[in-house]
Design a protein around this motif. Structure first.
Motif, PDB file in Angstrom:
ATOM      1  N   ALA A 218       0.818  -1.213   0.000  1.00  0.00           N
ATOM      2  CA  ALA A 218       0.000   0.000   0.000  1.00  0.00           C
ATOM      3  C   ALA A 218       0.850   1.262   0.000  1.00  0.00           C
ATOM      4  N   HIS A 219       2.060   1.188   0.588  1.00  0.00           N
ATOM      5  CA  HIS A 219       2.852   2.420   0.696  1.00  0.00           C
ATOM      6  C   HIS A 219       3.365   2.913  -0.653  1.00  0.00           C
ATOM      7  N   PHE A 220       3.432   2.021  -1.664  1.00  0.00           N
ATOM      8  CA  PHE A 220       3.941   2.450  -2.961  1.00  0.00           C
ATOM      9  C   PHE A 220       3.127   3.607  -3.531  1.00  0.00           C
ATOM     10  N   GLN A 221       1.836   3.569  -3.322  1.00  0.00           N
ATOM     11  CA  GLN A 221       0.977   4.621  -3.863  1.00  0.00           C
ATOM     12  C   GLN A 221       1.088   5.906  -3.048  1.00  0.00           C
ATOM     13  N   PHE A 222       1.179   5.774  -1.722  1.00  0.00           N
ATOM     14  CA  PHE A 222       1.076   6.957  -0.871  1.00  0.00           C
ATOM     15  C   PHE A 222       2.422   7.580  -0.521  1.00  0.00           C
ATOM     16  N   ILE A 223       3.498   6.824  -0.652  1.00  0.00           N
ATOM     17  CA  ILE A 223       4.833   7.376  -0.434  1.00  0.00           C
ATOM     18  C   ILE A 223       5.513   7.679  -1.770  1.00  0.00           C
ATOM     19  N   GLU A 339       6.343  -1.379  15.740  1.00  0.00           N
ATOM     20  CA  GLU A 339       5.084  -1.726  16.395  1.00  0.00           C
ATOM     21  C   GLU A 339       4.995  -3.246  16.504  1.00  0.00           C
ATOM     22  N   PRO A 340       5.174  -3.790  17.713  1.00  0.00           N
ATOM     23  CA  PRO A 340       5.170  -5.260  17.849  1.00  0.00           C
ATOM     24  C   PRO A 340       3.806  -5.882  17.586  1.00  0.00           C
ATOM     25  N   ASN A 341       2.727  -5.144  17.792  1.00  0.00           N
ATOM     26  CA  ASN A 341       1.380  -5.669  17.567  1.00  0.00           C
ATOM     27  C   ASN A 341       0.602  -4.699  16.668  1.00  0.00           C
ATOM     28  N   PRO A 342       0.965  -4.626  15.392  1.00  0.00           N
ATOM     29  CA  PRO A 342       0.332  -3.651  14.506  1.00  0.00           C
ATOM     30  C   PRO A 342      -1.110  -4.032  14.184  1.00  0.00           C
ATOM     31  N   ILE A 343      -1.912  -3.016  13.933  1.00  0.00           N
ATOM     32  CA  ILE A 343      -3.289  -3.239  13.481  1.00  0.00           C
ATOM     33  C   ILE A 343      -3.264  -3.223  11.955  1.00  0.00           C
ATOM     34  N   ILE A 344      -3.609  -4.351  11.345  1.00  0.00           N
ATOM     35  CA  ILE A 344      -3.477  -4.540   9.895  1.00  0.00           C
ATOM     36  C   ILE A 344      -4.869  -4.530   9.261  1.00  0.00           C
ATOM     37  N   CYS A 345      -4.949  -3.938   8.064  1.00  0.00           N
ATOM     38  CA  CYS A 345      -6.211  -3.979   7.326  1.00  0.00           C
ATOM     39  C   CYS A 345      -5.984  -4.665   5.981  1.00  0.00           C
ATOM     40  N   ASP A 346      -7.096  -5.001   5.299  1.00  0.00           N
ATOM     41  CA  ASP A 346      -6.968  -5.634   3.993  1.00  0.00           C
ATOM     42  C   ASP A 346      -6.307  -4.640   3.030  1.00  0.00           C
ATOM     43  N   GLY A 347      -5.443  -5.156   2.157  1.00  0.00           N
ATOM     44  CA  GLY A 347      -4.709  -4.305   1.228  1.00  0.00           C
ATOM     45  C   GLY A 347      -3.322  -3.946   1.705  1.00  0.00           C
TER      46      GLY A 347
END
Length: 381
Positions: A218-223, A339-347
């Protein structure tokens, strides 16, 4: 019959690059030497290693320390990696050797003022001469006898190899012998490909955060401002991983189909092949100095016919754009915490799978991999 202005506008290529994204604001005024200086300057007043959750130790593996061409026979140089001062030298036989830096006699740094004596390294203080394979003192010119404490192994020796025009060191916190080999990249020794073009950064962050970037699609688009969200085909093996990331890339001439194919073996050997705009091999040399400091060098090579021919301008632009993308990532990495316990979303990409895989490179107290039993991987050269 001539083309009207309206018809010319319709037929002209469309600049498909996306509008600037947030991190570009940090970089837009940095040009020339100012940009070069920013890439290596220390980030002052950054939070501590503990505050950023970076106190996780160093992952084991092969790491690049310097170009082979930077170390001639008979030369000694100081290094510091993995929070350890080191002395590296090339003996008169052409072989590279490396020891912990400090002499067991009175603590002089062997890399500052030391010299090569045959294939031994000689301390600049009292000329005690160390062997690079056994880690013992072989000669003391003024003494009738060598003290027994240094006739047996008294200092750490490091496994060193040369491949792809680089000198590599094997790091393991318990000094376990290498579990795999450095992968030979054919382009690096191909006379039809250019010499390395090298760029350098200091990143004030974590090697794991940097590695995680490779699966954070996802970072490719926003960074980086890719024209769309890239698609990736992941590869996983015992000690390696990789992906073919396909995306529509914006250029001044419109969108083109591009592929970024990256591979890693261990945390320290990374390479990427770019196709679509311009064929390019990037050898990404990322080596920890401290837990919040990574010494990064990008080595680019391209087919000479491409780099030195009519497409040379496009080839140079490709390298410039890749470095720009690393600059964009560095803005985040320099202040990012783990972040050892990241909150992940789809994508988001396979970040949990990446973390499970990467955990094997942190050694347990018994020297084994943290991620469980893993068979050694041998890679054919």
């Amino acid at each position: 019959m001539t083309m009207s202005d309206t018809e010319k506008e319709k037929s002209a290529p469309v600049d498909a690059r996306v509008p600037p994204v947030a991190v570009w604001q940090v970089l837009e005024k940095l040009k020339g030497q100012d940009l070069i200086d920013w890439r290596v300057a220390e980030v002052k007043n950054r939070p501590s290693v503990k505050e950023r959750n970076l106190d996780m130790g160093f992952p084991f593996g092969w790491y690049p320390v310097m170009l082979s061409s930077e170390l001639e026979a008979g030369v000694v140089k100081p290094l510091r990696y993995f929070s350890t001062d080191l002395a590296i030298w090339r003996g008169m036989d052409g072989r590279v050797r490396m020891l912990d830096a400090y002499c067991k006699h009175l603590g002089a740094h062997l890399g500052h003022g030391g010299r090569v004596s045959g294939n031994l390294i000689e301390c600049p203080f009292h000329a005690w001469r160390y062997d690079g394979e056994e880690g013992v003192v072989k000669e003391i010119p003024y003494a009738r006898a060598i003290p027994p404490q240094v006739k047996r192994k008294c200092t750490r020796t490091w496994h060193v190899e040369e491949a792809n025009r680089w000198i590599w060191m094997w790091y393991h916190p318990q000094d376990v012998a290498p579990l795999w080999e450095v992968v030979e990249l054919p382009e690096a020794s191909d006379p039809e490909w250019t010499d390395f073009e090298v760029y350098e950064w200091n990143v004030w962050g974590s090697l794991q955060n940097m590695a995680e970037n490779g699966v954070d699609f996802a970072h490719f688009q926003f960074i980086h401002g890719t024209a769309n969200m890239p698609k990736a085909e992941m590869r996983w093996s015992d000690w390696g991983r990789g992906a073919d990331v396909r995306a529509r890339m914006g250029t001044p001439q419109g969108e083109v189909d591009g592929c970024i194919s990256f591979d890693t073996v261990g945390p320290g050997q990374n390479w990427t092949r770019f196709t679509g705009i311009s064929e390019t091999l990037l050898v990404a040399c990322l080596t920890p100095v401290e837990q919040d400091h990574i010494h990064a060098r990008f080595c680019f090579t391209q087919p000479k016919a491409q780099a030195e021919g009519p497409m040379g301008g496009l080839a140079r632009a490709m390298i410039k754009d890749i470095c720009k993308q690393f600059d964009q990532d560095k803005v985040v990495w320099d202040r990012q915490r783990f972040e050892p316990n990241p909150i992940i979303c789809d994508g988001d990409g396979p970040i949990p799978q990446f973390r499970r895989h990467y955990s094997r490179f942190y050694a347990k107290p018994d020297g084994g991999p943290e991620g469980g039993k893993v068979e050694p991987l041998k890679v054919a050269s």
